[in-house]
Motif scaffolding. Structure first.
Motif, PDB file in Angstrom:
ATOM      1  N   ARG A  20      -5.445  45.984  16.177  1.00  0.00           N
ATOM      2  CA  ARG A  20      -6.756  44.980  16.290  1.00  0.00           C
ATOM      3  C   ARG A  20      -6.060  43.987  17.355  1.00  0.00           C
ATOM      4  O   ARG A  20      -6.803  43.598  17.997  1.00  0.00           O
ATOM      5  CB  ARG A  20      -6.850  44.406  14.831  1.00  0.00           C
ATOM      6  N   ASP A  79     -17.114  41.464  16.151  1.00  0.00           N
ATOM      7  CA  ASP A  79     -16.856  42.700  15.809  1.00  0.00           C
ATOM      8  C   ASP A  79     -17.302  42.776  14.398  1.00  0.00           C
ATOM      9  O   ASP A  79     -17.467  41.658  13.601  1.00  0.00           O
ATOM     10  CB  ASP A  79     -15.383  43.305  15.959  1.00  0.00           C
ATOM     11  N   GLU A  81     -15.799  44.294  10.753  1.00  0.00           N
ATOM     12  CA  GLU A  81     -14.443  44.748  10.561  1.00  0.00           C
ATOM     13  C   GLU A  81     -14.213  45.145   9.104  1.00  0.00           C
ATOM     14  O   GLU A  81     -14.708  44.205   8.169  1.00  0.00           O
ATOM     15  CB  GLU A  81     -13.217  43.534  10.803  1.00  0.00           C
ATOM     16  N   GLU A  83     -10.938  45.625   7.081  1.00  0.00           N
ATOM     17  CA  GLU A  83      -9.596  45.586   7.149  1.00  0.00           C
ATOM     18  C   GLU A  83      -9.039  46.845   6.111  1.00  0.00           C
ATOM     19  O   GLU A  83      -8.051  47.591   6.594  1.00  0.00           O
ATOM     20  CB  GLU A  83      -8.722  44.450   6.751  1.00  0.00           C
ATOM     21  N   MET A  88     -12.368  48.611  12.992  1.00  0.00           N
ATOM     22  CA  MET A  88     -13.087  47.373  13.511  1.00  0.00           C
ATOM     23  C   MET A  88     -13.956  47.975  14.577  1.00  0.00           C
ATOM     24  O   MET A  88     -13.392  48.515  15.632  1.00  0.00           O
ATOM     25  CB  MET A  88     -11.993  46.570  14.261  1.00  0.00           C
ATOM     26  N   SER A 106     -14.879  38.186  12.258  1.00  0.00           N
ATOM     27  CA  SER A 106     -15.746  39.457  12.128  1.00  0.00           C
ATOM     28  C   SER A 106     -16.869  39.440  10.979  1.00  0.00           C
ATOM     29  O   SER A 106     -16.473  38.889  10.001  1.00  0.00           O
ATOM     30  CB  SER A 106     -14.993  40.675  12.059  1.00  0.00           C
TER      31      SER A 106
END
Length: 198
Positions: A20, A79, A81, A83, A88, A106
């Motif tokens: 990322r 973006d 995202e 996680e 992403m 994000s």
């Protein structure tokens, strides 16, 4: 093209954060778009102008004409995202409520009403394969694909569990010129541009 090893999906949170950070450091330094997928980092060499961007503009404007004012068809940053999934992405168009945009960093993919992609001439599998896998994993309820190579597309909905993880159960194909329904809104696909023959 994928520029990280396929085993990236087996890596730790540390590996995802490193990918990322790399992607974010590449913004505005190289042409195209970098995204972190279940397979690693993908670099999509989009042309900065032309049928791709014109299609994105038409879709945004057509959707915003029929949606209520508290929803937008957003293009650009940030973006989206997830996680925990190690993904992403940056959809070409994100249908989202204005209130869900007021977040630091994000967007949460589960706040998107729909993600829309215009197929890239340089890497069509990113839209037709990778995002078709990643978007249901992220919980995005509607995924619409517009393909200027062929003048066709599809709207995918109804996430359900499969042995390979969440996938879209319903796919409605369309041909440019037909009306298409994305979430609760129907728009025309008439006069969308095609990529020129090479």
């Amino acid at each position: 093209m994928t520029i990280a090893p396929d085993d990236a999906q087996q890596g730790s949170t540390h590996r995802y954060r490193a990918m990322r950070d790399f992607v974010q450091s590449m913004d505005d330094t190289l042409p195209g778009k970098f995204e972190v997928t279940k397979e690693g980092i993908v670099h999509d060499m989009m042309a900065p102008v032309g049928p791709h961007e014109l299609t994105t503009l038409h879709l945004r404007k057509r959707l915003e004409r029929v949606m209520p004012d508290d929803n937008v068809a957003h293009t650009g940053e940030p973006d989206v995202e997830d996680e925990p999934e190690g993904i992403m992405r940056r959809p070409d168009v994100m249908v989202i409520a204005l209130t869900d945009m007021a977040v630091p960093g994000s967007f949460d993919p589960r706040t998107l009403i729909a993600a829309i992609e215009v197929v890239s001439r340089s890497n069509p599998d990113n839209d037709w394969v990778g995002k078709m896998r990643d978007y249901p994993l992220m919980g995005i309820p509607v995924y619409a694909v517009f393909d200027p190579r062929t003048g066709t597309g599809a709207v995918l909905t109804d996430i359900h569990a499969t042995p390979d993880g969440p996938r879209y159960a319903t796919r409605k194909d369309f041909v440019y010129g037909e009306d298409v329904t994305i979430a609760d809104w129907t728009i025309s696909t008439a006069n969308l541009p095609l990529y020129p023959d090479v």
